[in-house]
Design an enzyme around this catalytic site. Structure first.
Site, short mmCIF file in Angstrom:
data_model
loop_
_atom_site.label_atom_id
_atom_site.label_comp_id
_atom_site.label_asym_id
_atom_site.label_seq_id
_atom_site.Cartn_x
_atom_site.Cartn_y
_atom_site.Cartn_z
N TRP A 102 16.64 0.73 29.76
CA TRP A 102 18.05 1.15 29.66
C TRP A 102 18.70 1.15 31.03
CZ3 TRP A 102 19.52 0.13 25.16
CH2 TRP A 102 18.72 0.40 24.05
N ASP A 174 22.52 9.13 32.09
CA ASP A 174 22.39 8.69 30.69
C ASP A 174 21.48 9.69 29.98
OD1 ASP A 174 21.77 7.52 28.26
OD2 ASP A 174 21.20 5.57 29.09
N LYS A 198 20.08 9.84 18.51
CA LYS A 198 18.74 10.34 18.79
C LYS A 198 18.65 11.86 18.61
CE LYS A 198 18.11 6.19 21.12
NZ LYS A 198 18.71 5.37 22.15
#
Ligand SMILES: *Cc1c(COP(=O)(O)O)cnc(C)c1O
Length: 362
Positions: A102, A174, A198
């Protein structure tokens, strides 16, 4: 009703109580006579939903008054572009910590808009640890400093205690896979963001928490919809927001509050993670893949000594109702994602099953 223990990395398990509440309200919400999905986002009833959700999230994360909470779309991946478009506005460069897929994606997106300086990386050992952050490598003139706080694929995290002092350079975090799972001091950050699927609710919603002084100076080329201040000025109602996902996330915020908030959630998560990691550390067959001190509370990758055993384990686990345990294609083996909604019973049952598997396959 036959619910499995779902260890998916995302979209992932949601709290049963919340699913049931949403089910009760699905066809007619309160006295409105309609589903939340059918409501105008400009209606009084919907305003109560979205502003209520915002207030609860602000309380849960102790978001200071000089930050805006934005309900956006486009997933974490759109933030990879929105962050540079909005913040690379002084010296056109930024520092990035490279700790997994990511952050790699965030880096390649940012490189389209300016200069990226990778200040630390753990790519040398397939991202199984968090690299030491050496402030002498930080660029004092960077427009921001970017880090992925939980590495969903590799199972590492950067807890609040490791957030570096960047001497005024705004930190971007993030939080897609650990928002509301562990405590962070938001005042250390310029901006944090998270896709909802999530830890917060259904896909389709992305949350950004932005310090107000960082908005309003986006690059000229920035599309209106990708400017943070567009959404901040209109309280996330500039255009039609993902209304149902916001409603559902609001129910999840109430659920986290009912359990005692983020600190209580973190305690539960630490207990869940330690049950799994203690088993892995004592097993002669299973092995965790991450350096101990950097292990995530949310995603635990582990392996067996042979590829056939991994496949056998995944198959047998699935038959017993422990599903989505297959590891990411770049790591192999298994990964158990144990987000907020995974009950402690799920982790205990998994570990018991792993123990049995070990006895049968020594
Ligand atoms: C899942 C994930 C993303 C990407 O999210 P999308 O909503 O699919 O774009 C980004 N960062 C992290 C840490 C993630 O876990």
């Amino acid at each position: 009703m036959n619910r499995v223990f779902n260890f998916s990395a995302g979209p992932s398990m949601l709290p049963l109580e919340v699913l049931e509440k949403a089910q009760k309200e699905f066809v007619s919400y309160g006295t409105t006579g309609m589903s939340v999905m059918e409501m105008s986002h400009r209606s009084k009833a919907y305003e109560e939903i979205i502003f209520g959700a915002e207030a609860n999230l602000r309380e849960l994360m102790a978001v200071p008054d000089n930050y805006s909470i934005l309900f956006l779309q486009g997933g974490g991946s759109t933030q990879f572009a929105m962050v540079p478009l909005n913040l690379m506005n002084k010296n056109n460069k930024a520092d990035y910590v490279k700790t997994g897929q990511w952050s790699k994606k965030a880096i390649s997106e940012a490189q389209k808009y300016g200069k990226v300086n990778v200040v630390a990386s753990s790519e040398d050992t397939v991202f199984n640890y968090i690299p030491t952050l050496d402030p002498s490598k930080f660029d004092k003139e960077a427009d921001y400093f970017y880090m992925t706080l939980n590495n969903t694929i590799y199972g590492t995290h950067i807890p609040d205690s490791l957030i570096p002092n960047t001497n005024g350079v705004p930190i971007v975090g993030d939080m897609s896979s650990n928002i509301l799972a562990e405590r962070y001091d938001i005042s250390k950050f310029g901006l944090v963001f998270a896709g909802a699927q999530k830890n917060l609710g259904p896909a389709g919603l992305t949350i950004a928490i932005v310090r107000n002084d960082l908005m309003g100076n986006a690059m000229d080329i920035t599309p209106t919809m990708l400017k943070y201040d567009t959404h901040a000025k209109e309280k996330s109602l500039y255009n039609t927001p993902p209304t149902y996902s916001i409603y559902f996330a609001g129910l999840v915020f109430e659920w986290v509050k009912s359990l005692g908030g983020v600190d209580a959630m973190q305690k539960i998560n630490e207990e869940k993670a330690s049950i799994l990691y203690d088993f892995l550390d004592n097993s002669k067959l299973f092995k965790g893949t991450v350096v101990k001190k950097d292990r995530s509370l949310m995603n635990a990758p582990f392996i067996l000594p042979a590829e056939e055993l991994n496949a056998k384990f995944i198959k047998e686990a699935s038959a017993k109702g422990f599903v989505n345990l297959k590891g990411h294609r770049t790591v192999g083996g298994m990964r158990a994602s144990i987000y907020n909604a995974m009950p402690i019973e799920g982790v205990k049952a998994l570990v018991e099953f792993m123990g049995k598997f070990e006895l049968e396959n020594k």
